[in-house]
Design a protein around this motif. Structure first.
Motif, PDB file in Angstrom:
ATOM      1  N   MET A  59     -18.918 -34.178 -29.028  1.00 32.45           N
ATOM      2  CA  MET A  59     -18.261 -34.177 -27.720  1.00 32.45           C
ATOM      3  C   MET A  59     -17.166 -33.135 -27.750  1.00 32.45           C
ATOM      4  SD  MET A  59     -17.967 -38.114 -26.590  1.00 32.45           S
ATOM      5  CE  MET A  59     -18.304 -37.958 -24.865  1.00 32.45           C
ATOM      6  N   ILE A  94     -15.345 -38.204 -18.064  1.00 35.12           N
ATOM      7  CA  ILE A  94     -15.004 -38.426 -19.460  1.00 35.12           C
ATOM      8  C   ILE A  94     -13.712 -37.647 -19.676  1.00 35.12           C
ATOM      9  CG2 ILE A  94     -15.810 -38.357 -21.824  1.00 35.12           C
ATOM     10  CD1 ILE A  94     -18.596 -37.699 -20.677  1.00 35.12           C
ATOM     11  N   THR A  95     -12.658 -38.331 -19.954  1.00 33.46           N
ATOM     12  CA  THR A  95     -11.386 -37.665 -20.196  1.00 33.46           C
ATOM     13  C   THR A  95     -11.039 -37.828 -21.656  1.00 33.46           C
ATOM     14  OG1 THR A  95     -10.069 -39.621 -19.812  1.00 33.46           O
ATOM     15  CG2 THR A  95     -10.613 -38.307 -17.888  1.00 33.46           C
ATOM     16  N   ILE A  96      -9.923 -37.256 -22.007  1.00 28.36           N
ATOM     17  CA  ILE A  96      -9.472 -37.391 -23.400  1.00 28.36           C
ATOM     18  C   ILE A  96      -9.271 -38.869 -23.732  1.00 28.36           C
ATOM     19  CG2 ILE A  96      -7.017 -37.060 -22.823  1.00 28.36           C
ATOM     20  CD1 ILE A  96      -6.979 -35.346 -25.511  1.00 28.36           C
ATOM     21  N   GLU A 101      -8.858 -32.278 -14.083  1.00 27.25           N
ATOM     22  CA  GLU A 101      -8.129 -32.062 -15.322  1.00 27.25           C
ATOM     23  C   GLU A 101      -8.796 -32.750 -16.481  1.00 27.25           C
ATOM     24  OE1 GLU A 101      -3.467 -31.861 -16.558  1.00 27.25           O
ATOM     25  OE2 GLU A 101      -4.226 -33.515 -15.395  1.00 27.25           O
ATOM     26  N   GLY A 102      -8.720 -32.094 -17.632  1.00 29.71           N
ATOM     27  CA  GLY A 102      -9.122 -32.737 -18.874  1.00 29.71           C
ATOM     28  C   GLY A 102     -10.532 -33.282 -18.875  1.00 29.71           C
ATOM     29  N   GLN A 103     -11.456 -32.476 -18.406  1.00 26.54           N
ATOM     30  CA  GLN A 103     -12.850 -32.897 -18.406  1.00 26.54           C
ATOM     31  C   GLN A 103     -13.422 -32.778 -19.809  1.00 26.54           C
ATOM     32  OE1 GLN A 103     -14.631 -34.101 -16.005  1.00 26.54           O
ATOM     33  NE2 GLN A 103     -16.697 -33.937 -16.799  1.00 26.54           N
ATOM     34  N   TYR A 104     -14.028 -33.832 -20.292  1.00 23.80           N
ATOM     35  CA  TYR A 104     -14.691 -33.795 -21.609  1.00 23.80           C
ATOM     36  C   TYR A 104     -16.182 -33.974 -21.412  1.00 23.80           C
ATOM     37  CZ  TYR A 104     -10.374 -33.708 -24.265  1.00 23.80           C
ATOM     38  OH  TYR A 104      -9.197 -33.317 -24.811  1.00 23.80           O
ATOM     39  N   ASP A 105     -16.919 -33.488 -22.353  1.00 23.05           N
ATOM     40  CA  ASP A 105     -18.358 -33.465 -22.152  1.00 23.05           C
ATOM     41  C   ASP A 105     -19.071 -33.610 -23.495  1.00 23.05           C
ATOM     42  OD1 ASP A 105     -20.701 -33.243 -20.765  1.00 23.05           O
ATOM     43  OD2 ASP A 105     -20.082 -31.436 -19.698  1.00 23.05           O
ATOM     44  N   LEU A 113      -6.482 -31.441 -31.668  1.00 25.09           N
ATOM     45  CA  LEU A 113      -6.656 -32.479 -30.642  1.00 25.09           C
ATOM     46  C   LEU A 113      -7.077 -33.788 -31.284  1.00 25.09           C
ATOM     47  CD1 LEU A 113      -8.441 -30.612 -27.676  1.00 25.09           C
ATOM     48  CD2 LEU A 113      -6.178 -31.679 -27.626  1.00 25.09           C
ATOM     49  N   VAL A 142     -12.588 -40.491 -24.514  1.00 22.53           N
ATOM     50  CA  VAL A 142     -13.073 -40.089 -25.833  1.00 22.53           C
ATOM     51  C   VAL A 142     -12.336 -40.849 -26.936  1.00 22.53           C
ATOM     52  CG1 VAL A 142     -13.215 -38.158 -27.457  1.00 22.53           C
ATOM     53  CG2 VAL A 142     -13.842 -37.830 -25.068  1.00 22.53           C
TER      54      VAL A 142
END
Lengths: 612, 1024
Positions: B686, A43-45, B664-668, A138, A48
């Motif tokens: 999130m 899951i990256t920006i 890079e840029g891991q979202y959770d 963000l 999302v």
């Protein structure tokens, strides 16, 4: 030859065995491909913000960083001040939680610039405000590209993100003064050095965000939205927060002819980080204007706008609705961390010993008709003829404090020595001063399982701020209306009727507004900032009192039901209170918190607050 | 091609049959200096392949070739002899023990080398030395015996007493990143719970030359454990059994009720408050007149047994034919805990039971193909009280208990104090665990190795091929048995309002029951499963060309571990390519080149693989012509090495291994928000997780080593000296210099440099006074001192505050000047008010105020910089005494919590006897070593770390001693056994230290550990 073949076979067999042994579990790979790829379902920006649902979830998470005034768990934020609270730093409440931050550091005067720890009053680095601000930026920077959300909704969501920034800054501003102004999110390799801004710039920054956000927000949530979305920011929340900030900014802490702290030279003063450099009376007019604007819009709002919670005839319940109930008509900003509180974590300390009302506070509550309570009764231990001093008082007293003899847990509260509430403890009791806390915890059973929130900002504060600002701009006569409206909710007479003999000078009226705020917002973390913004050194320095209540006995030593002896006693001294022989220990440096020392030595300019 | 193979077979055939008619037969016996036959000694005629080994009686028989007369006799641990047997037909060879073991084979990374030719820094200990210790955990037997290794045993908890091990100290910024790589039989495995009887040796690889082959994992040193294998000969059975008693080396000494209350009332008085204890209560404490209402309980006595039993048993069998060799062992350990089992419904004590088993088999399928199979495993059962938290937290809360919090167990009833009569100090010693049930954890471990070696002499002489596969599986099953138990509170009858009590009985004490006895509940958390595998394949070459010895190796390996703690669903893996080349000229000039080429999943593609080369050289001076006529040195070697080793591990602050550092840029998914009025669920949230670093790469260790190995005086004295210097660069760390307003969880960066230098000294003296008496003395010293060369830290203007320039783990705090008194000169402003008896600190920066800017470096780090061991062995006829004295110094403990703060953080916890005795009062002002009792001054006196709370944790302790007696062999033989040995041994028998309030190896923090144990043990060992 045979032998060799045999061994070749064996080797081959072994190879096969080794490989199957390994590969029976998963694919056998060699070299770089053996090294694992990071999670496949990244899951990256982009993930999302390419999904309308995920993008909004990101904002809901940012909401979760908002300030909450009660402890709720043993985490850095959830146990701030080691389960204490800064209400007990005011002259209204005293902590009897022996190990909270107040008893360990504040009361003995041991707080210092190097003391920022998990326990600080407000963490500059640990509170999570900066993390909340980053989340909001963000969101602001990325929501533009999200499909499936119409522009109007995006505008509204962006305005909410802006309010998250404004709320964090408004909290920090009142604890620290001027701050570094963050205007975007940063990437980890290139965090710019942003110097501390002046107190005035910071104030303008916050107010501008509020105004900006208000443009794209609905004034209030519609009735059908409320059930599922109560707690979201509205334009009224933005305008209300703006009023809170303007009022704080207009107050003499920063807005005066000289800095609040002059004992030693300070870069904070010369750089105007904690002082505007002079007194600007027009700042009070800004508050008046903002309040007028607020009520003008509110009046016209199609949903009916916000109003004080005045439903029903039970005055105490009206007041309870106002601070306790989610979705009540006067809640401008309500923050949440849980659906309902578990008693152990949220309430054992909060409504327990961490803040116990002092006698001076109890005395602030007038009689039920609004006329002042005569505290000379405490000068004699026996009241004769006996009139229960706890009966027939401002309903807010019973909703805020547990006092002797009031209904409590289907019986009456026993705050006398040996009683079920007070017990016989020599010290460290939740009823040490003869009273306890009722607000938020109620009688424990009533609050149990109820939806919980923190009344971050409610309409009554706007009323009283309006009254205060009108008084400061010389329009005292107009001011009475706004304070009397708040009193009316709990059936108190107007000020003039309650105090027929008082000449209402600006100073006298100001005292009464501040007292009204104490009564209205007990345990809502308002009093500390009132004391600070008005530089009320006298309130810091005065010694506070409590009562030891004993059951009255007749000549034969038999207990007389319903009658008590009250002994007034002086609470142990806080460091900044005057000594028994009048020695002065107070310093105005206590008005603002110190920045953590390591932060002041980083590469950006963050001059330490004066005196620390 | 075919022809070649044929020739090869013919040669093989010739060797195996050796049927040449002109030979004569030589017969003989090989014995040791005591006349005992040596079984399995190897005999070979030099220059031929004609050889044999001795049988069970030490007897051999060998055909003598016509033109060869030099017979070489060798046996591990004895000096090799070459005898001219010309004309002899009957022969007795007396082998001399080789005390210094010059011919020893030393285990190195992915292979072994002869001790003589080693150029790296390696130290080794054999199983013989280890089995002298009764310690349950093998790692605790290493203390003081291996140079360059420091072990600190913090805990004595059965089954959880792993020590902290460092090889050459610490060279990185984070202590948890400093653990050495541990291998058992070449595979990454835990050795702590192996049975020492199944272990052959433990080697420690210290310098770059020795560790470069492990590349990315070698930077913190490598510990290699090798298990035992069989040797050709009749089955040898060894049985040993021992039983012993464990006792805590030291228990914390707490003040009693009267002292506690006195202290508290003094504090209240000092703070201007009313006393917390009434005069009646004080009197009751003093006279102990009312032990139910006013108890005075010694919780250490109430909770802990003086002695607990431990026993160990092992049977192992080894032997083999010329084709198949085997070693098999079964061991059992039963270690009981120190808790009294007050709740008789179940066993709630700690205990540890361990069953170890192992079978190692080597099969020579052909003369050139050898297959080794290792099958090892163990079954461990750990029992502990169900305290709801770990053992450290359990001891922490037990140590909080106040002596008057309850009377403990009286007549089978649990009695707590009545808070009506005593409102302070509710922490009761039984509450943390009593009646709550127990936890039982069973762990099964299975290790399998298959290792195939194929001699490839048919391609070119000296070439061989090897392939190895290993599989480890771990399975844990936990049973949680929870229960509850009632407690009783004493009341004066007169206070029970629902009773009508005659006046005379009003002060009678009755017990009121609270709670009920619950049934023993059962729950089973999902079983733990873990497995990993490892494979390697290598080509080895070893050949002699005249005076030139060369060898080479190329090896590929990879491993995979399942269910790692982070990203559990993605197994972790390593790949590596290893190269080694050695060269020796007349065993005089030695040179090694080692290289590792490794990949780690933690780094981005461009930086994923790293090359780690190391060069080393040795010069055996005694091999030079000019040294032949001197008699001082029997052997003298200089060696040096230089190389680079790497580290890819980065642990977060809570000790979890970070992975995929470049991600890079891991979202959770994250915390949501509770919108709405009556919606009880949160709107989901999130968030952005820890950020990645796309340019992250290896942590690199540049290591130098300089060493001397020397033997003097007919090999009686051995001296081994090593000096090392290491520079660690690009350390994986998360910096804290960025302004806090960035609001991110920062990525791991390559920031930080640490240097580490030190030396090791090993001295061994081995001598024999006469046939009956010999003795040996060994001394090891290991010193390592690191320094942070660069660290991204916020620098205050005062250099004494910087972490940079100081050792890793340096403790900081204020300098204590003295206790305040009226008129004390030069007292800077302290926050709040100082009263007589409060701590006064030095204003180091001279700004007139004592604050955080006056914190400076105090004492030494938590881990010892200098470690030493002294081994003494005496043998007189059948009696042997072996002792191991271990010492550590240049280490400090910063006391905290129970050990520092009287009454604890909440002013309702325990008080140490020493805190009471040494407290400041106006009367004891001159001699007091602790501040005055006061809650108001707590922040100044106790919260501040200062050198008042820094304690020297140096110690010297008799770690092991063993006295054993070998019963007269002639007598024993009649019983049908070869040897019989009786022994008594002990562990941690005595200690000289300065810490006093706790064992010097244990923790004095808010994570106190299960006390370290002393063991008295006695056992028997016999072989047949």
């Amino acid at each position: 030859m045979k032998k060799f073949n045999y061994s070749i076979k064996k080797i081959a067999l072994f190879f096969i065995a080794a490989i199957t042994l390994a590969s029976c579990v998963d694919e056998f790979t060699i070299g770089d491909s053996h090294l694992q790829k990071p999670p496949g379902v990244d899951i990256t920006i982009d993930t999302v913000f390419n999904n309308a649902d995920f993008a909004q979830r990101f904002l809901w998470n940012a909401y979760s960083t908002l300030f909450y005034g009660m402890p709720w768990e043993w985490s850095t934020r959830g146990r701030a001040m080691n389960m204490g609270n800064f209400e007990a730093m005011t002259d209204n409440w005293q902590s009897y939680l022996s190990w909270d931050y107040n008893n360990r550091n504040i009361y003995p005067g041991k707080y210092g610039a190097t003391e920022e720890s998990m326990d600080s009053k407000y963490h500059y680095s640990l509170e999570g405000s900066w993390s909340g601000i980053r989340k909001a930026y963000l969101f602001l920077e990325n929501i533009g590209r999200t499909p499936g959300i119409d522009d109007a909704t995006k505008k509204r969501l962006k305005a909410e993100a802006k309010m998250i920034i404004a709320c964090h800054y408004s909290d920090m501003y009142r604890h620290f003064g001027g701050l570094p102004l963050v205007r975007s999110s940063y990437n980890p390799y290139d965090v710019p050095n942003i110097d501390r801004s002046t107190a005035k710039e910071t104030l303008k920054f916050i107010v501008d965000i509020c105004d900006d956000a208000a443009k794209d927000l609905p004034w209030a949530l519609s009735v059908d939205e409320r059930a599922t979305w109560d707690g979201r920011f509205t334009a009224a929340a933005a305008k209300g927060l703006k009023i809170r900030m303007l009022l704080f900014g207009a107050s003499p802490l920063f807005n005066d002819t000289e800095p609040y702290y002059t004992e030693t030279a300070s870069e904070s003063n010369t750089g105007f980080y904690t002082w505007y450099g002079g007194k600007d009376e027009s700042m009070w007019q800004d508050v008046v204007d903002a309040c007028s604007e607020f009520f003008a819009i509110n009046e016209l709002d199609a949903t009916g706008g916000y109003r004080l919670a005045m439903d029903g005839d039970d005055y105490r319940l009206r007041f309870r609705t106002a601070y306790f109930e989610r979705g009540n008509p006067e809640m401008l900003i309500s923050t949440r961390v849980e659906y309902s509180h578990s008693y152990d974590e949220a309430f054992n300390y909060f409504i327990g010993p961490s803040a116990v009302p002092v006698l001076e506070y109890l005395d602030l509550f007038p009689k039920a008709d609004g006329t002042p309570f005569d505290n000379s009764v405490w000068n004699d231990s026996v009241i004769d003829p006996y009139v229960d001093p706890w009966a027939n008082r401002d309903p807010r007293l019973y909703e805020t404090c547990i006092v002797n003899g009031m209904p409590y847990q289907d019986r009456t509260a026993e705050t006398w020595i040996g009683g079920r509430e007070r017990g016989i403890a020599m010290d460290w009791s939740s009823y040490f001063t003869g009273a306890g806390t009722y607000k938020f915890g109620l009688d424990k059973k009533l609050a149990s399982g109820k939806p919980a929130h923190w009344p971050y900002l409610r309409l009554a504060e706007i009323y009283l701020s309006f009254a205060e600002a009108l008084n400061e701009t010389g329009k005292t006569e107009e001011a009475f209306y706004w304070i009397d409206e708040v009193r009316k909710r709990v059936n108190l007479q107007g000020l003039k009727d309650s105090y027929p003999n008082v000449v209402w000078t600006k100073e006298r009226f100001r005292e009464e507004v501040l007292n009204e705020r104490s009564r209205e917002f007990g345990r809502e973390l308002v009093r500390w900032f009132d004391q600070v913004r008005w530089k009320r050194a006298g309130d810091f320095k005065k010694r506070l009192h409590g009562l030891r209540i004993e059951r009255m006995k007749d000549a034969n030593g038999n207990i007389v039901a319903g009658k008590y002896k009250h002994f007034k006693f002086t609470l142990s001294k806080r460091y900044w209170q005057d000594g028994d022989n009048g020695e002065n220990f107070f310093s105005p440096k206590w008005y603002l918190s110190a920045f953590p020392i390591t932060e002041t030595y980083k590469d950006y300019k963050l001059p330490q607050n004066p005196g620390w | 091609m075919k022809k070649y193979f044929l020739q090869f077979l013919v040669v093989l055939l010739c060797v195996s049959t050796s049927a040449f008619s002109q030979e004569t037969t030589l017969q003989g016996k090989v014995v040791d200096k005591n006349g005992e036959p040596l079984i399995g000694a190897a005999l070979i005629f030099v220059g031929t392949t004609n050889g044999t080994i001795t049988n069970i009686d030490g007897v051999f028989s060998l055909k003598t070739p016509a033109n060869k007369t030099i017979l070489k006799c060798s046996f591990l641990g004895y000096k090799t002899q070459e005898i001219n047997v010309k004309g002899k037909k009957l022969l007795e060879i007396v082998m001399e023990e080789d005390a210094q073991g010059l011919d020893e084979i030393v285990v190195v990374g992915y292979g072994e080398q002869s001790k003589v030719s080693i150029t790296g820094a390696v130290s080794t200990v054999s199983t013989k030395e280890l089995t002298r210790s009764p310690a349950a955990n093998m790692a605790n037997m290493l203390a003081g015996t291996l140079s360059g290794v420091s072990t600190v045993q913090f805990s004595g908890q059965p089954g959880a007493d792993n020590p902290e091990i460092f090889v050459r100290g610490i060279s990185t910024l984070n202590q948890s990143n400093s653990t050495p790589l541990i291998l058992v039989d070449g595979v990454e495995r835990d050795f702590f719970n192996l049975d020492p009887n199944e272990v052959e040796s433990i080697s420690v690889l210290k310098d770059a030359s020795a560790t470069a082959v492990f590349g990315v994992r070698g930077a913190n040193g490598v510990i290699i454990v090798v298990t035992r294998r069989g040797a050709e000969g009749k089955a040898k059975v060894s049985v040993s059994s021992s039983v012993g008693v464990q006792q805590p080396t030291r228990l914390v000494d707490f003040a009693d009720s009267y002292e506690w209350a006195t202290y508290y009332n003094e504090a209240m008085k000092n703070d201007g408050k009313d006393p917390g204890f009434s005069a009646d209560a004080m009197e009751a404490f003093r006279t102990n007149s009312n032990p139910l209402v006013y108890p005075n309980t010694d919780w250490m006595e109430m909770l802990f047994k003086k002695n607990s039993i431990q026993s160990q048993h092992n049977v192992n069998v080894s032997g083999g034919t010329n084709r198949v060799k085997y070693f098999t062992s079964i061991g059992y350990l039963d270690q009981d805990g120190m808790f009294r089992n007050h709740d008789t419904r179940y066993n709630g004590n700690f205990y540890f039971k361990r069953l170890n088993f192992r079978t190692n088999i080597d099969v020579d399928f052909t003369k050139t193909t050898k297959l080794s199979i290792n099958l090892g495993g163990r079954n461990e059962e750990r029992n502990s009280p169900n305290s709801g938290s770990d053992a450290n937290q359990l001891f922490r809360t037990i140590y909080w208990a106040t002596p008057f919090s309850g009377a403990g167990i009286v007549d089978g009833k649990w009695i707590k104090k009545n808070s009506r009569y005593l409102s302070i100090g509710d922490n009761d010693g039984l509450t943390p665990y009593y009646g709550k049930g127990f936890l039982n954890n069973i762990k099964n471990t299975l290790n399998i190795d298959a290792d195939l070696q194929q001699n490839l002499d048919f391609i070119t002489k000296g070439l061989s091929f090897r392939i190895k596969g290993s599989y480890n599986s771990y399975h844990t099953l936990q049973k949680n048995r929870s229960a509850s138990i009632p407690y009783y509170v004493p009341w004066y009858k007169g206070d029970l309002t629902w009773l009508t009590v005659p006046e005379a009985e009003k002060l009678d004490v009755v017990l009121v029951k609270t709670g009920d006895e619950g049934t023993l509940g059962y729950s089973e958390p999902s079983p733990g499963k873990d497995r990993d595998w490892y494979t390697e394949a290598s080509i080895n070459y070893k050949q002699k060309f005249g005076n030139h010895d060369v060898s080479g190796m190329i090896l590929y390996n990879q491993s995979r571990a399942y269910y790692p703690s982070n990203f559990t669903d993605i197994p972790s893996g390593y790949v590596g390519l290893v190269g080694r080349a050695t060269y020796s000229y007349k065993s005089r000039y030695l040179a090694d080149f080692n290289i590792g080429y490794n990949g780690s999943e933690n780094f981005p593609k461009e930086n994923r693989f790293g090359v780690f080369p190391a060069l080393s050289a040795g010069w055996v001076i005694t091999q030079e012509k000019f040294m032949q006529n001197q008699h001082l040195f029997n052997f003298l070697k200089l060696r040096t090495s230089y190389g680079v080793v790497g580290n890819d591990k980065d642990y977060n602050s809570s000790g979890v291994l970070n992975r995929f550092l470049y991600l890079e840029g891991q979202y959770d998914t994250g915390t949501g928000y509770y919108f709405g009025t009556t919606t009880s669920s949160a709107k989901p949230g999130m968030l952005e997780s820890k950020l990645g670093n796309t340019v992250i790469t290896w942590e690199k260790a540049y290591k130098q080593n300089y060493g001397i190995d020397a033997y003097f005086l007919k090999n009686k004295l051995m001296v081994k000296l090593d000096y090392f210097y290491e520079f660690r660069d690009d350390i994986l760390t998360t910096p804290d210099v960025a302004p806090v307003y960035h609001g991110m969880t920062l990525p791991t960066l390559n920031l930080g440099q640490v240097s580490n230098r030190g030396f090791e000294v090993v001295l061994k003296w081995d001598d024999k006074l006469n046939r009956d008496f010999n003795y040996n003395i060994g001394l090891t010293l290991s010193y390592a001192r690191n320094k942070i060369e660069y660290r991204a830290e916020v620098k205050t203007p005062y250099e004494y505050q910087w972490r940079t320039g100081k050792p890793v783990g340096q403790q900081f705090g204020k300098k204590f000047v003295g206790f305040y008194y009226e008129g004390m000169p030069n007292v800077a402003t302290h926050p709040g008010t100082l009263y007589p008896g409060d701590c006064v600190y030095e204003d180091i920066n001279k700004d007139g105020v004592v604050d955080g800017l006056d914190d400076t470096a105090l004492g030494f780090p938590n881990y010892p910089l200098l470690n030493g061991g002294l081994q003494i062995g005496l043998n007189y006829k059948g009696i042997s005494v072996n002792a191991n004295l271990v010492g550590a110094t240049l280490t400090s403990r910063l006391l905290s919590e129970t050990f520092r703060i009287p009454l604890g953080d909440t002013f309702s916890r325990s008080l140490l006897q020493s805190q009471f005795d040494a407290r400041w009062t106006p009367e004891t002002a001159a001699t007091a070593t602790e501040p005055r009792p006061s809650l108001n001054s707590y922040a100044n006196n106790f919260r501040n770390a200062s050198d008042l709370w820094i304690r020297d944790a140096s110690y010297i302790r008799l770690k092991n001693i063993e006295v054993s007696y070998n019963i007269n062999p002639k007598f024993v033989k009649k019983l049908g056994i070869n040897s019989l040995r009786l022994y008594v041994n002990g562990y941690n028998l005595f200690t000289i230290d300065k810490l006093k309030i706790a064992d010097p190896e244990t923790r004095t923090s808010d994570r106190p550990t299960y006390p370290v144990m002393r063991i008295f043990n006695t056992g028997i060992n016999f072989n047949f």
